[in-house]
Write an enzyme that holds these catalytic residues in place. Structure first.
Site, PDB file in Angstrom:
ATOM      1  N   ASP A 182      88.258 -45.161  72.210  1.00  0.00           N
ATOM      2  CA  ASP A 182      87.526 -46.391  71.960  1.00  0.00           C
ATOM      3  C   ASP A 182      88.554 -47.445  71.573  1.00  0.00           C
ATOM      4  OD1 ASP A 182      85.468 -48.189  71.542  1.00  0.00           O
ATOM      5  OD2 ASP A 182      84.968 -47.438  69.554  1.00  0.00           O
ATOM      6  N   SER A 186      77.357 -58.769  72.024  1.00  0.00           N
ATOM      7  CA  SER A 186      77.227 -57.497  72.731  1.00  0.00           C
ATOM      8  C   SER A 186      76.949 -57.728  74.209  1.00  0.00           C
ATOM      9  CB  SER A 186      76.086 -56.682  72.125  1.00  0.00           C
ATOM     10  OG  SER A 186      75.771 -55.575  72.936  1.00  0.00           O
ATOM     11  N   THR A 187      77.346 -56.776  75.028  1.00  0.00           N
ATOM     12  CA  THR A 187      76.972 -56.758  76.446  1.00  0.00           C
ATOM     13  C   THR A 187      76.000 -55.609  76.699  1.00  0.00           C
ATOM     14  OG1 THR A 187      79.090 -57.704  77.135  1.00  0.00           O
ATOM     15  CG2 THR A 187      77.796 -56.564  78.828  1.00  0.00           C
ATOM     16  N   ARG A 188      76.493 -54.370  76.540  1.00  0.00           N
ATOM     17  CA  ARG A 188      75.691 -53.193  76.854  1.00  0.00           C
ATOM     18  C   ARG A 188      74.478 -53.043  75.937  1.00  0.00           C
ATOM     19  NH1 ARG A 188      80.374 -53.167  78.605  1.00  0.00           N
ATOM     20  NH2 ARG A 188      81.035 -53.747  76.501  1.00  0.00           N
ATOM     21  N   THR A 189      74.663 -53.298  74.645  1.00  0.00           N
ATOM     22  CA  THR A 189      73.544 -53.111  73.712  1.00  0.00           C
ATOM     23  C   THR A 189      72.432 -54.105  73.992  1.00  0.00           C
ATOM     24  OG1 THR A 189      75.081 -52.318  72.015  1.00  0.00           O
ATOM     25  CG2 THR A 189      72.891 -52.980  71.281  1.00  0.00           C
ATOM     26  N   HIS A 215      76.939 -45.525  65.095  1.00  0.00           N
ATOM     27  CA  HIS A 215      76.520 -46.094  66.381  1.00  0.00           C
ATOM     28  C   HIS A 215      75.690 -45.043  67.125  1.00  0.00           C
ATOM     29  CE1 HIS A 215      76.233 -48.718  69.657  1.00  0.00           C
ATOM     30  NE2 HIS A 215      77.501 -48.923  69.965  1.00  0.00           N
ATOM     31  N   ARG A 245      73.220 -46.172  78.500  1.00  0.00           N
ATOM     32  CA  ARG A 245      72.758 -46.858  77.294  1.00  0.00           C
ATOM     33  C   ARG A 245      71.306 -47.330  77.479  1.00  0.00           C
ATOM     34  NH1 ARG A 245      76.114 -49.225  73.636  1.00  0.00           N
ATOM     35  NH2 ARG A 245      74.105 -49.755  72.677  1.00  0.00           N
ATOM     36  N   SER A 301      88.900 -53.598  66.480  1.00  0.00           N
ATOM     37  CA  SER A 301      87.489 -53.984  66.459  1.00  0.00           C
ATOM     38  C   SER A 301      87.346 -55.493  66.331  1.00  0.00           C
ATOM     39  CB  SER A 301      86.776 -53.299  65.296  1.00  0.00           C
ATOM     40  OG  SER A 301      86.830 -51.895  65.437  1.00  0.00           O
ATOM     41  N   MET A 302      86.114 -55.979  66.601  1.00  0.00           N
ATOM     42  CA  MET A 302      85.831 -57.397  66.454  1.00  0.00           C
ATOM     43  C   MET A 302      86.149 -57.835  65.031  1.00  0.00           C
ATOM     44  SD  MET A 302      82.332 -58.156  68.616  1.00  0.00           S
ATOM     45  CE  MET A 302      81.541 -56.560  68.443  1.00  0.00           C
ATOM     46  N   ARG A 319      71.924 -54.899  65.180  1.00  0.00           N
ATOM     47  CA  ARG A 319      73.365 -54.756  65.413  1.00  0.00           C
ATOM     48  C   ARG A 319      74.054 -55.632  64.366  1.00  0.00           C
ATOM     49  NH1 ARG A 319      76.807 -53.264  69.734  1.00  0.00           N
ATOM     50  NH2 ARG A 319      78.711 -54.504  69.910  1.00  0.00           N
ATOM     51  N   GLN A 375      74.951 -45.138  71.055  1.00  0.00           N
ATOM     52  CA  GLN A 375      76.078 -44.754  71.905  1.00  0.00           C
ATOM     53  C   GLN A 375      76.189 -43.233  71.998  1.00  0.00           C
ATOM     54  OE1 GLN A 375      78.209 -46.959  73.677  1.00  0.00           O
ATOM     55  NE2 GLN A 375      78.636 -45.007  74.670  1.00  0.00           N
ATOM     56  N   LEU A 408      83.370 -48.864  75.976  1.00  0.00           N
ATOM     57  CA  LEU A 408      83.625 -50.217  76.464  1.00  0.00           C
ATOM     58  C   LEU A 408      83.288 -51.283  75.402  1.00  0.00           C
ATOM     59  CD1 LEU A 408      82.167 -49.871  80.098  1.00  0.00           C
ATOM     60  CD2 LEU A 408      84.474 -49.308  79.281  1.00  0.00           C
ATOM     61  N   ASN A 442      83.028 -45.966  63.778  1.00  0.00           N
ATOM     62  CA  ASN A 442      81.586 -45.710  63.829  1.00  0.00           C
ATOM     63  C   ASN A 442      81.180 -44.869  65.033  1.00  0.00           C
ATOM     64  OD1 ASN A 442      82.212 -47.740  65.643  1.00  0.00           O
ATOM     65  ND2 ASN A 442      80.726 -49.212  64.870  1.00  0.00           N
TER      66      ASN A 442
END
Length: 353
Positions: free
Chosen positions: A264, A91-94, A169, A333, A268-269, A142, A172, A307, A200
């Site tokens: 979005d 994650s970046t933002r989380t 989520h 966030r 997904s990952m 997460r 978010q 993002l 999600n």
């Protein structure tokens, strides 16, 4: 009883128990009282969710003001405590927002990635949850599966904050509704159009919008099915509040008269190998200035994306335009995480305090 009904009953029972025990502790309160957890937006009352958004807005104002007295007062609230970040997905933002929120209240954030601890290697989820929760004030989780969140909630002695799973989520959604409120002031009567996958993010965002009086139009390819439980909850909520919730298959139909246009990632990952199939499935779903104008979007429309963004989802002429609020949304966030810590940890689950 079906597996789905059993799971819903279990979550309802867990949520009811958590609500009942969410009042501030007193001298007579049992030390074993269950904490209140944040699993999804649907579990919150309309007033509680509105209060969370207001709380995030207030904390953002304090953070931005630079007023030392207020900042120091907040910094004392969890001074000397630990906040665990249990992340099985990168994650970046989380990560940044959660660590920043913990630090704002004086707590020490502790990142626990999948390669950092024994979970899944030499230790069970139950044992790991009991150990981590015994030493921390809350756990931001997460994870991959929604069941992991439910298992954490069942065995943790501190609040579990769902920071993303395959079904919900909520953080978010809180950041998104804060952004919408900042841009429009009054939210009642607005329309949000979702153009993309059934995932999600929209599962929580749809419920969050309806709770604040925003109509929701979801456009997904015909080959994709929306989560039936979320759809049922959204339609029920829309009926109660005299709002519109619809699922269509034409993006232009969804964006008609929309004030907010959201998408979005389609991939997904873990789904990277499916990229070509996904691109074919979502043909015609890229958000462009031409597409939204042809669809009859409202003149005051804004664009949002949680993002990271891929160009096949949204063109540069939208993503970097004056209509785009994606970076304000990303910053929010931080304040969403702050609001959740204050509500669920400091105020012990009393979201109206």
């Amino acid at each position: 009883m079906s597996a789905k009904t059993a799971l819903k009953t279990r979550l309802f029972s867990t949520t009811s128990t958590l609500r009942a025990s969410a009042q501030p502790t007193t001298a007579t309160t049992s030390a074993s009282s269950s904490p209140r957890h944040l699993v999804n937006i649907s579990q919150l009352s309309n007033d509680e969710f509105s209060s969370l958004i207001n709380k995030a807005q207030t904390l953002k104002s304090i953070y931005k003001s630079g007023l030392q007295q207020q900042i120091v007062e907040n910094h004392q609230k969890l001074l000397g405590k630990l906040v665990a970040l249990l992340f099985s997905k990168r994650s970046t933002r989380t990560r940044i927002s959660t660590e920043g929120a913990a630090s704002f209240f004086g707590a020490q954030p502790m990142f626990l990635g999948k390669d950092d601890i024994q979970l899944g290697v030499n230790e069970s989820m139950y044992d790991t949850t009991r150990v981590i929760s015994s030493m921390t004030s809350c756990i931001f989780a997460r994870v991959n599966k929604h069941q992991d969140i439910l298992d954490l909630c069942k065995d943790s002695s501190v609040p579990i904050i769902n920071s993303l799973c395959d079904k919900y989520h909520p953080l978010q959604a809180i950041a998104d509704l804060l952004t919408i409120k900042e841009k429009f002031g009054e939210t009642k009567g607005l329309k949000l159009a979702w153009v993309g996958d059934a995932n999600n993010v929209i599962n929580d965002l749809a419920i969050a919008c309806l709770k604040l009086g925003i109509n929701v139009s979801v456009s997904i390819p015909e080959s994709i099915k929306f989560d039936q439980e979320v759809e049922s909850d959204a339609k029920s909520l829309a009926g109660e509040l005299n709002l519109n919730f619809e699922i269509v298959n034409d993006p232009k139909e969804a964006v008609k008269d929309a004030n907010i246009v959201v998408t979005d990632t389609w991939i997904s990952m873990g789904e990277e190998a499916q990229k070509q199939a996904k691109l074919k499935q979502f043909e015609g779903y890229q958000i462009t200035q031409q597409m939204v104008k042809e669809g009859g979007v409202n003149s005051n429309w804004i664009f949002m994306h949680c993002l990271p963004r891929h160009q096949e989802e949204v063109a540069d002429d939208v993503f970097y335009s004056d209509n785009s609020v994606v970076f304000q949304e990303a910053e929010n966030r931080l304040y969403a995480a702050m609001a959740v810590i204050e509500a669920f940890v400091i105020n012990k689950g009393d979201l109206l305090k």
